[in-house]
Scaffold this motif. Structure first.
Motif, PDB file in Angstrom:
ATOM      1  N   ARG A   1       0.765  -1.214   0.130  1.00  0.00           N
ATOM      2  CA  ARG A   1       0.042  -0.093  -0.091  1.00  0.00           C
ATOM      3  C   ARG A   1       0.778   1.357   0.027  1.00  0.00           C
ATOM      4  O   ARG A   1       0.639   2.059  -0.810  1.00  0.00           O
ATOM      5  CB  ARG A   1      -0.956  -0.017   1.234  1.00  0.00           C
TER       6      ARG A   1
ATOM      7  N   PRO B   1      -3.667   6.034  -5.657  1.00  0.00           N
ATOM      8  CA  PRO B   1      -2.625   5.263  -6.028  1.00  0.00           C
ATOM      9  C   PRO B   1      -1.599   6.076  -6.996  1.00  0.00           C
ATOM     10  O   PRO B   1      -2.248   7.068  -7.503  1.00  0.00           O
ATOM     11  CB  PRO B   1      -3.612   4.257  -7.122  1.00  0.00           C
TER      12      PRO B   1
ATOM     13  N   VAL C   1      -1.094  -1.197 -13.191  1.00  0.00           N
ATOM     14  CA  VAL C   1      -2.788  -1.257 -13.832  1.00  0.00           C
ATOM     15  C   VAL C   1      -2.739  -1.222 -15.176  1.00  0.00           C
ATOM     16  O   VAL C   1      -3.304  -1.846 -16.069  1.00  0.00           O
ATOM     17  CB  VAL C   1      -3.561  -0.271 -12.979  1.00  0.00           C
TER      18      VAL C   1
ATOM     19  N   TYR D   1       2.599   1.795  -3.336  1.00  0.00           N
ATOM     20  CA  TYR D   1       1.674   2.043  -4.485  1.00  0.00           C
ATOM     21  C   TYR D   1       0.729   3.123  -4.160  1.00  0.00           C
ATOM     22  O   TYR D   1      -0.164   3.209  -5.002  1.00  0.00           O
ATOM     23  CB  TYR D   1       0.951   0.936  -5.022  1.00  0.00           C
ATOM     24  N   THR D   2       0.968   3.961  -3.225  1.00  0.00           N
ATOM     25  CA  THR D   2      -0.088   4.990  -2.572  1.00  0.00           C
ATOM     26  C   THR D   2       0.730   6.354  -2.503  1.00  0.00           C
ATOM     27  O   THR D   2       1.909   6.406  -1.876  1.00  0.00           O
ATOM     28  CB  THR D   2      -0.510   4.680  -1.328  1.00  0.00           C
TER      29      THR D   2
ATOM     30  N   PRO E   1     -11.953   5.668  -6.661  1.00  0.00           N
ATOM     31  CA  PRO E   1     -10.586   6.011  -5.913  1.00  0.00           C
ATOM     32  C   PRO E   1      -9.445   4.886  -6.562  1.00  0.00           C
ATOM     33  O   PRO E   1      -8.591   4.931  -6.346  1.00  0.00           O
ATOM     34  CB  PRO E   1     -11.048   5.656  -4.457  1.00  0.00           C
ATOM     35  N   ASP E   2      -9.999   3.829  -7.251  1.00  0.00           N
ATOM     36  CA  ASP E   2      -9.158   2.797  -7.610  1.00  0.00           C
ATOM     37  C   ASP E   2      -8.470   2.847  -9.020  1.00  0.00           C
ATOM     38  O   ASP E   2      -7.668   2.336  -9.578  1.00  0.00           O
ATOM     39  CB  ASP E   2      -9.613   1.391  -7.498  1.00  0.00           C
ATOM     40  N   SER E   3      -9.405   4.014  -9.732  1.00  0.00           N
ATOM     41  CA  SER E   3      -8.953   4.438 -11.248  1.00  0.00           C
ATOM     42  C   SER E   3      -8.724   5.689 -11.205  1.00  0.00           C
ATOM     43  O   SER E   3      -8.241   6.058 -12.292  1.00  0.00           O
ATOM     44  CB  SER E   3     -10.258   4.130 -12.124  1.00  0.00           C
TER      45      SER E   3
ATOM     46  N   ARG F   1       1.855   2.259  -9.172  1.00  0.00           N
ATOM     47  CA  ARG F   1       0.634   1.714  -9.267  1.00  0.00           C
ATOM     48  C   ARG F   1      -0.304   1.723 -10.669  1.00  0.00           C
ATOM     49  O   ARG F   1      -0.775   0.803 -11.284  1.00  0.00           O
ATOM     50  CB  ARG F   1      -0.550   1.872  -8.184  1.00  0.00           C
TER      51      ARG F   1
ATOM     52  N   SER G   1     -11.139  11.978  -7.933  1.00  0.00           N
ATOM     53  CA  SER G   1     -11.422  10.359  -7.750  1.00  0.00           C
ATOM     54  C   SER G   1     -12.944  10.344  -7.209  1.00  0.00           C
ATOM     55  O   SER G   1     -13.374   9.124  -7.513  1.00  0.00           O
ATOM     56  CB  SER G   1     -10.559  10.092  -6.382  1.00  0.00           C
TER      57      SER G   1
END
Length: 603
Positions: A168, A179, A187, A171-172, A237-239, A183, A232
């Motif tokens: 985390r 991310p 992806v 990648y944060t 938030p993940d994209s 990260r 986001s």
């Protein structure tokens, strides 16, 4: 058998095997040791149950438990997780804690359940359960098995959590919690075989530098956090990724991606437009967005490059708006963008090198110095001259980084030549407008050559006419005077190409004038160019300024220049630019020796 099981599981943990695989094997081996039980492990995250392993339970059983809140009457496992103590239910059919869940267990012949909490620190991280096919609790052997298994599960889960936390953090982005670029790259690589339509939006904050300069970096950080939050919220938030500095990326997965890209970009620009409080200051966020849709046979890297190109175009032509990539984007801007990208990548990969074109005395053809010229080595090993990536030097950041790299390489090479005792007089290094406008040029140059142990008397800085006189309201006179006061000599390059007048040299003097190749090319008897060159040489001599003729390709040109009073020249007639090793050979065999210098002071 328990000892063998412990060793096997500990070995898997040490190898870094996935948690699910490790716990699944543990359950399967336990069911072999205690053949009349069914084993299950549920993880507990934020008060919710999640199946971790249950190899003998049907999928519908696990699905019914997944995401169920723990509580005082949530079967054996949910209750054990809630109270942090083992729970033994010897009759699922009648126990009130199983009233909502017995329909799951009883049809499978599971009539009793014993669940133990798995502790990590002082919290319940999971539960370990034995289901029985008869109404009973655990015997002593089973208690020993569970004690060992709970301990193994605790070790495995704690290690997995440490690994996940490290990942985390890796990648944060620390400032926004989004991310980060690493990260994003991971992806993006996973989209290589994507079937569904997808695209990329690149969001660039327009006024971050203004916020930093006006209100301080705390306000700038607040602006970045605001943009991250608003983007986001729409992109997910993940994209949504912070690539660094003022740039964000959003990967858009949609069934109708072309429209979705434009719609999401519009929504983001709208969401960003509202004022925000950044460290006590009111700031109105502004951003420019470039986007690209993945096409057939396009790699993810190509899609990203297209989005980057669209963003570059938008920042050049329609700042504050959204532009989607298309094949029809302007050729000139595209060429500049690609040059900047190529040079930036070459700098990052140490593929930019200093090559050296000799400057010679026209009478003896002895080398008196060099002009350092940037050369780019392609990934395939080819050497590309500066003319192929000149557009990149119009970008201030790339130009400044390129100059710094050239200064450092030239300083190292000169130190080697001096250490070898070679008769080196001087090397000229070209400067850009961005270098002169940066404000600390003199300090940068002096530091680089001081660190390398090269006296500044061996260094000439070259500035083109367009930079010297074409800066509009920007006066470079003070910077030139500082350079000369430090012991550096200044050469005015490409002289005669349209900006300069000799009268300018009265207010901002230089040490050397380099007559542009366009005049050398026209040197013919009775050509007006010859009279202009003669006049320049005569006036420069009276002002105490040395003259170098550039672009000499024919011997007749060299002879005519000598007749006109020019002592120094450079061009293909003598040598093209060569690498540092070949330059050392020229110094060793063709350089003017110290005893020859007095023969012609103009040299």
């Amino acid at each position: 058998m328990i000892l063998e099981l412990q060793n096997a599981i500990l070995e898997m943990i040490a190898r870094g095997e996935p948690l699910e695989k490790t716990i699944d094997l543990l359950c399967r081996e336990v069911e072999v040791i205690a053949s009349d039980i069914v084993c299950s492990v549920l993880s507990v995250r934020e008060g919710l149950l999640h199946p971790l392993a249950g190899p003998s339970l049907p999928p519908h059983f696990s699905a019914a438990v997944d995401n169920h809140p723990i509580g005082p009457a949530v079967g054996s496992c949910g209750t054990a997780a809630f109270i942090g103590q083992p729970v033994v239910v010897d009759d699922i059919a009648t126990d009130p804690r199983w009233s909502e869940f017995k329909f799951l267990a009883l049809p499978l012949g599971l009539v009793a359940c014993w669940s133990s909490p798995i502790m990590v620190g002082d919290r319940v991280a999971a539960t370990f359960a034995f289901y029985f096919r008869e109404n009973r609790g655990p015997n002593e052997t089973e208690k020993q098995i569970v004690e060992a298994c709970v301990h193994l599960c605790s070790i495995a889960i704690e290690r997995n959590e440490r690994v996940m936390e490290r990942e985390r953090l890796t990648y944060t982005d620390a400032l926004t919690g989004l991310p980060n670029r690493a990260r994003f790259n991971k992806v993006l690589a996973g989209l290589d075989n994507a079937i569904s339509p997808w695209g990329i939006l690149l969001v660039d904050i327009d006024n971050l530098k203004l916020a930093n300069d006006t209100f301080g970096h705390a306000a700038g950080d607040g602006l970045i956090q605001t943009v991250a939050s608003r983007a986001s919220a729409l992109g997910g938030p993940d994209s949504t990724f912070r690539l660094g500095g003022d740039e964000f990326a959003i990967i858009v997965y949609r069934g109708n991606a072309p429209n979705d890209l434009e719609r999401m970009a519009s929504d983001i620009l709208s969401a960003l437009s509202a004022a925000c409080n950044c460290a006590g200051h009111v700031v109105f966020p502004k951003a420019t967005i470039g986007g690209a849709l993945a096409g057939e046979d396009e790699t993810p890297d190509t899609v990203l490059q297209n989005a980057d190109l669209a963003l570059y175009h938008a920042k050049e032509r329609s700042r504050g708006q959204y532009l989607q990539f298309s094949e029809g984007l302007g050729t000139a801007i595209t060429r500049r963008f690609r040059a900047i990208r190529d040079v930036g990548l070459a700098l990052a990969q140490a593929r930019m090198h200093a090559w050296y074109q000799p400057i010679v005395r026209l009478d003896t053809r002895r080398v008196v110095g060099f002009e350092a010229l940037a050369r780019m080595r392609t990934p395939g090993g080819d050497i590309v001259s500066a003319g192929h990536f000149h557009e990149a030097t119009k970008d201030a950041q790339v130009a400044a980084e390129l100059t710094q790299r050239m200064l450092e390489q030239v300083a190292r090479d000169m130190r080697v030549w001096l250490d070898e005792g070679l008769p080196l007089q001087h090397v000229g290094v070209n400067l850009s407008a961005a270098d002169l406008a940066g404000g600390n040029l003199n300090e940068r140059i002096c530091t680089v050559f001081a660190d390398a142990g090269v006296p500044l008397k061996h260094v000439i800085v070259e500035v083109t006419e367009s930079v010297y006189f074409g800066q509009g309201g920007f006066d470079i006179g003070d910077e030139i005077r500082r350079l000369r006061a430090s012991g550096l000599r200044v050469a005015l390059d490409d002289f005669g190409t349209g900006f300069a007048s000799l009268t300018h040299l009265l207010t901002v003097p230089v040490d050397i004038i380099k007559i542009d190749k366009s005049f050398t090319d026209r040197l013919r008897p009775r050509d007006p160019a010859a009279f202009i060159v003669e006049g320049i040489i005569d006036i420069a001599r009276k002002l105490g300024i040395r003259v170098v003729a550039e672009g000499i390709e024919e011997n007749a040109q060299a002879v005519q220049l000598m007749d006109l009073g020019c002592a120094l020249g450079q061009g293909y007639l003598f040598s093209k630019a060569v690498d540092r090793d070949a330059a050392a050979v020229l110094l060793r065999h063709s350089a003017q020796r110290p005893e020859e210098v007095g023969a012609n002071r103009r040299a």
